[in-house]
Design an enzyme around this catalytic site. Structure first.
Site, short mmCIF file in Angstrom:
data_model
loop_
_atom_site.label_atom_id
_atom_site.label_comp_id
_atom_site.label_asym_id
_atom_site.label_seq_id
_atom_site.Cartn_x
_atom_site.Cartn_y
_atom_site.Cartn_z
N HIS A 109 0.80 -1.24 0.00
CA HIS A 109 0.00 0.00 0.00
C HIS A 109 0.82 1.28 0.00
O HIS A 109 0.26 2.36 -0.16
CB HIS A 109 -0.97 0.03 1.18
CG HIS A 109 -0.30 0.39 2.48
ND1 HIS A 109 0.41 -0.51 3.22
CD2 HIS A 109 -0.22 1.56 3.14
CE1 HIS A 109 0.89 0.08 4.29
NE2 HIS A 109 0.53 1.34 4.28
C1 UD1 Z 1 -2.49 5.88 5.04
C2 UD1 Z 1 -1.25 6.51 5.67
C3 UD1 Z 1 -0.16 5.48 5.75
C4 UD1 Z 1 -0.63 4.21 6.43
C5 UD1 Z 1 -1.88 3.68 5.75
C6 UD1 Z 1 -2.42 2.52 6.51
C7 UD1 Z 1 -0.93 8.90 5.20
C8 UD1 Z 1 -0.18 9.89 4.40
N1 UD1 Z 1 -0.76 7.61 4.85
O1 UD1 Z 1 -2.15 5.56 3.69
O2 UD1 Z 1 0.91 6.01 6.53
O3 UD1 Z 1 0.38 3.25 6.38
O4 UD1 Z 1 -2.87 4.73 5.75
O5 UD1 Z 1 -3.28 1.74 5.75
O6 UD1 Z 1 -1.64 9.24 6.10
N2 UD1 Z 1 -9.27 4.61 0.16
C9 UD1 Z 1 -10.47 3.99 0.00
N3 UD1 Z 1 -11.17 3.66 1.14
C10 UD1 Z 1 -10.73 3.93 2.39
C11 UD1 Z 1 -9.49 4.56 2.52
C12 UD1 Z 1 -8.77 4.89 1.39
O7 UD1 Z 1 -10.92 3.72 -1.11
O8 UD1 Z 1 -11.42 3.59 3.36
C13 UD1 Z 1 -8.47 4.91 -1.06
C14 UD1 Z 1 -8.75 6.29 -1.62
O9 UD1 Z 1 -8.69 6.21 -2.99
C15 UD1 Z 1 -7.57 7.09 -1.11
C16 UD1 Z 1 -6.44 6.06 -1.09
O10 UD1 Z 1 -7.08 4.84 -0.74
O11 UD1 Z 1 -7.27 8.18 -1.92
C17 UD1 Z 1 -5.36 6.36 -0.09
O12 UD1 Z 1 -5.89 6.54 1.22
P1 UD1 Z 1 -5.12 7.50 2.27
O13 UD1 Z 1 -5.78 7.41 3.58
O14 UD1 Z 1 -4.92 8.86 1.70
O15 UD1 Z 1 -3.70 6.86 2.35
P2 UD1 Z 1 -3.26 5.37 2.60
O16 UD1 Z 1 -2.54 4.89 1.38
O17 UD1 Z 1 -4.40 4.58 3.10
N1 UDP Z 2 -4.07 -5.57 8.47
C1 UDP Z 2 -5.33 -6.13 8.65
N2 UDP Z 2 -6.01 -6.54 7.52
C2 UDP Z 2 -5.51 -6.44 6.28
C3 UDP Z 2 -4.22 -5.87 6.12
C4 UDP Z 2 -3.54 -5.43 7.23
O1 UDP Z 2 -5.81 -6.26 9.77
O2 UDP Z 2 -6.19 -6.83 5.33
C5 UDP Z 2 -3.33 -5.12 9.66
C6 UDP Z 2 -1.90 -5.58 9.77
O3 UDP Z 2 -1.83 -6.89 10.25
C7 UDP Z 2 -1.32 -4.56 10.71
C8 UDP Z 2 -2.01 -3.30 10.26
O4 UDP Z 2 -3.20 -3.72 9.59
O5 UDP Z 2 -1.71 -4.82 12.05
C9 UDP Z 2 -1.09 -2.57 9.35
O6 UDP Z 2 -1.75 -1.63 8.64
P1 UDP Z 2 -1.19 -1.04 7.28
O7 UDP Z 2 -0.31 -2.03 6.62
O8 UDP Z 2 -2.37 -0.55 6.55
O9 UDP Z 2 -0.36 0.22 7.76
P2 UDP Z 2 1.14 0.43 8.27
O10 UDP Z 2 1.40 -0.48 9.40
O11 UDP Z 2 2.04 0.21 7.11
O12 UDP Z 2 1.15 1.87 8.67
#
Ligand code: UD1
Ligand code: UDP
Length: 348
Positions: free
Chosen positions: A204
């Site tokens: 991601h």
């Molecule tokens: C965010 C965090 C990242 C974290 C990750 C955990 C920032 C800059 N990034 O990244 O540090 O590791 O969350 O998962 O804060 N979207 C959906 N549904 C949702 C959420 C997101 O469709 O419920 C899609 C949207 O198109 C959105 C994209 O995912 O634009 C990115 O979501 P965003 O929350 O901006 O960043 P993450 O990549 O999720």
């Molecule tokens: N995770 C989860 N379901 C999923 C993918 C990830 O519960 O389908 C959990 C994962 O085990 C960890 C947390 O989400 O506990 C990590 O989140 P993510 O990778 O989105 O963010 P990061 O840790 O990189 O910030």
């Protein structure tokens, strides 16, 4: 004391599951969900599955550019802080929700406590690195998961109020193990998987999803592996993968709840990920990890010989899957599973 906690993204719900429980035994918590993540599989599923209290406020911010998202959060969090007048604001990790919380509170002179302070990738192209640096410099209580994190802060001149408390994610994992012993997950059966006969992948990070060449390299590596790759797909990656051709053994599934995820990770032969949380969980579960990045904040897992950095290089990914054998020993890392209590005790 009254504490406003800010959550918004998946890993923050998981961390808050440990901290909220401990916090509410001694203090009053106002739990604020920024709405950064909003799909049921990215948000609600964790409130349902982790016994996390319902948020007192949901700012409904949703997706957007960094500036749009952070600006909307700042406005919403400021309103809550003015209404609640808390003794502390508690933030987790390194997302835009973390940054907005730190900025809004510090401008109102509300002390900030940062859980997972001091992590650094030393890569400023990573949005999370900017969020961490700013949040740490605005925080009054820095709750670090490792000695490395404490040292990183010292190198930036932050030495007051830094504490090595371990990682609250281990608290949550231990809780999950207990739950899974009492009520085992059925996800392996549901997906027709056999223990140790599949790989678990997540992708991601913007550096991987938003760079078509890197994403194509990662997918081509997955396609050329010769065992099932279970791939719970983050919505950001799903959008970018679109109609890309995936081999039959690459099983895209919707993101799963935390207990199912720990069941999948615990029985996998190897984890392939760019997630921060999952690198540590793989370590604690004794599952070797290939990290699909060029650097990691969780350097101890690499030093211990259980995690290797393979970037997006197909040869390194496929070679790693074939040959990576972890060290025989696996020292305890990131605390003892009682970090949340330590965080709360330090709040006073
Ligand atoms: C965010 C965090 C990242 C974290 C990750 C955990 C920032 C800059 N990034 O990244 O540090 O590791 O969350 O998962 O804060 N979207 C959906 N549904 C949702 C959420 C997101 O469709 O419920 C899609 C949207 O198109 C959105 C994209 O995912 O634009 C990115 O979501 P965003 O929350 O901006 O960043 P993450 O990549 O999720
Ligand atoms: N995770 C989860 N379901 C999923 C993918 C990830 O519960 O389908 C959990 C994962 O085990 C960890 C947390 O989400 O506990 C990590 O989140 P993510 O990778 O989105 O963010 P990061 O840790 O990189 O910030």
């Amino acid at each position: 004391m009254k504490i406003v906690s800010i959550v918004g993204a998946r890993p923050q719900f998981i961390k808050a599951a440990a901290v909220s429980r401990a916090l509410r035994r001694r203090h009053q918590e106002v739990l604020v969900h920024t709405g950064q993540h909003y799909d049921y599989e990215m948000s609600g599923i964790f409130f349902d599955g982790l016994d996390l209290p319902r948020p007192d406020a949901n700012l409904g911010v949703g997706s957007g550019s960094h500036a749009e998202q952070t600006a909307a959060m700042l406005r919403g969090i400021e309103e809550v802080l003015l209404a609640e007048n808390p003794d502390y604001l508690l933030i987790y990790g390194d997302t835009n929700s973390t940054l907005a919380g730190a900025l809004a509170a510090s401008k109102l002179s509300v002390p900030v406590a940062h859980v997972e302070a001091g992590l650094r990738s030393f890569n400023r192209r990573m949005p999370e690195e900017i969020n961490r640096v700013v949040a740490d410099h605005l925080s009054d209580l820095l709750l670090c998961p490792s000695d490395t994190a404490v040292r990183n802060l010292a190198a930036e001149g932050i030495t007051r109020s830094t504490h090595q408390v371990g990682d609250v994610m281990l608290d949550v994992l231990n809780w999950a193990r207990q739950q899974l012993t009492e009520r085992p997950s059925e996800i392996l059966e549901r997906l027709g998987l056999k223990r140790q006969r599949y790989l678990l992948a997540t992708v991601h990070r913007s550096e991987n999803t938003d760079d078509p060449a890197r994403l194509a390299q990662i997918l081509s590596a997955f396609n050329s592996l010769d065992q099932p790759v279970v791939f719970p797909i983050h919505p950001r990656a799903r959008k970018m993968i679109g109609g890309a051709r995936l081999a039959g053994h690459v099983r895209l599934i919707d993101p799963v709840g935390y207990l199912d995820m720990m069941a999948l990770a615990g029985s996998a032969r190897m984890v392939l990920t760019d997630s921060g949380g999952l690198q540590k969980e793989a370590y604690w579960l004794g599952v070797p990890c290939l990290t699909l990045r060029d650097e990691t904040e969780w350097v101890e897992t690499v030093e211990a010989g259980w995690n290797i950095l393979v970037g997006a290089d197909p040869a390194k990914i496929t070679g790693g899957v074939r040959t990576f054998t972890p060290n025989a020993c696996r020292p305890a890392l990131y605390g003892d599973g009682h970090s949340a209590e330590r965080c709360i005790a330090l709040l006073g």
